[in-house]
Design an enzyme around this catalytic site. Structure first.
Site, PDB file in Angstrom:
ATOM      1  CG  ASP A   1       3.442  -7.465 -58.616  1.00  0.00           C
ATOM      2  OD1 ASP A   1       2.845  -8.352 -58.096  1.00  0.00           O
ATOM      3  OD2 ASP A   1       4.876  -7.738 -57.862  1.00  0.00           O
TER       4      ASP A   1
ATOM      5  CD  GLU B   1       2.929 -12.035 -61.869  1.00  0.00           C
ATOM      6  OE1 GLU B   1       2.912 -13.011 -60.711  1.00  0.00           O
ATOM      7  OE2 GLU B   1       4.126 -11.814 -62.195  1.00  0.00           O
TER       8      GLU B   1
ATOM      9  CG  ASP C   1       7.158  -4.830 -54.806  1.00  0.00           C
ATOM     10  OD1 ASP C   1       5.977  -6.206 -54.561  1.00  0.00           O
ATOM     11  OD2 ASP C   1       8.246  -4.250 -54.534  1.00  0.00           O
TER      12      ASP C   1
END
Lengths: 160, 160
Positions: free
Chosen positions: B7, B67, B139
């Site tokens: 991330d 992502e 995170d």
């Protein structure tokens, strides 16, 4: 001193190595466009990193100059440009090069004398100033213009 | 197989290494948040590249999951995120890892069961599924959720 100028993109990255002697004698040692031909975006980013490290390794420039990016109409293209730009900056930083950023208008104003200069005007001015025997490709000319912009600012930077 | 979930951010990058056995037994081998403390953005990008390569070198994951980024309200923050994301993707690609991207809603839907899940719900579900002894940092939890999302999709990918 040697300046690496760079104009990153997710498919084509222009680059140029400018040698500066006595703050006024400018020579283009190498310039070109790194074309990332891999269909996969991750592989293109990897290639960009590797090619830039090769150029840095070969010429051992002292600094990297790159255009600042402000607003982009299209968020998706800002994001893609950001990916390539991040890779270029990381490659320079890992080679110990400080990174100087110049606004696109300032680059054009400094090199061409006019902040809204067209691409072909940048190409022609870069060719003339660096005494190149042919018109540099557009991305390569942009990269050399950024390197030149840094070179023109050196006297100011050294005073400060 | 081992999955690296990531991330990325320009100051904090969450990461997690997930081991998957028989497509159903999931173990978290390592997870954390890479905090980039250098004041200079170029140095932070260089650090991110180096730290990720260390994690990859150490665990030898087979793939990286990240992502997808769609629209961002703020173009400047999209651009900054793009830089960090580009560096992470280049680091993985240069280590030979394929990169899989999952939409944020799909990650939440797959892991929590609800596409608009809150951060703390992701943290709690990741803790429960991976049998962690404490709540992972946000995170890190996001990174592990992305790795889990890829793990849950493995049967489909292998059929395809």
């Amino acid at each position: 001193m040697k300046i690496l100028g760079i104009d990153p993109g997710s498919r084509i990255t222009g680059y140029g190595i400018l040698e500066v002697e006595n703050l006024k004698l400018f020579t283009c040692l190498e310039g070109g466009a790194i074309r990332l031909l891999e269909p996969s975006f991750p592989k293109r980013l990897g290639q960009l990193f590797t090619r830039l490290r090769e150029v840095i390794e070969h010429h051992q420039p002292t600094i990297m100059a790159i255009e600042q990016v402000f607003v982009h109409q299209n968020v998706q293209s800002a994001l893609k440009l950001g990916h390539a730009r991040g890779v270029a900056i990381a490659a320079a930083s890992l080679s110990g090069l400080p990174v100087f950023e110049y606004a696109p208008r300032l680059v054009k104003k400094t090199v061409v004398g006019y902040g809204a200069a067209e691409k072909h005007q940048v190409q022609q001015m870069v060719k003339a100033v660096l005494n190149l025997n042919k018109l540099p490709q557009a991305d390569c000319a942009d990269a050399l213009a950024i390197a030149l912009c840094h070179a023109y600012h050196l006297p100011l930077l050294q005073k400060g």
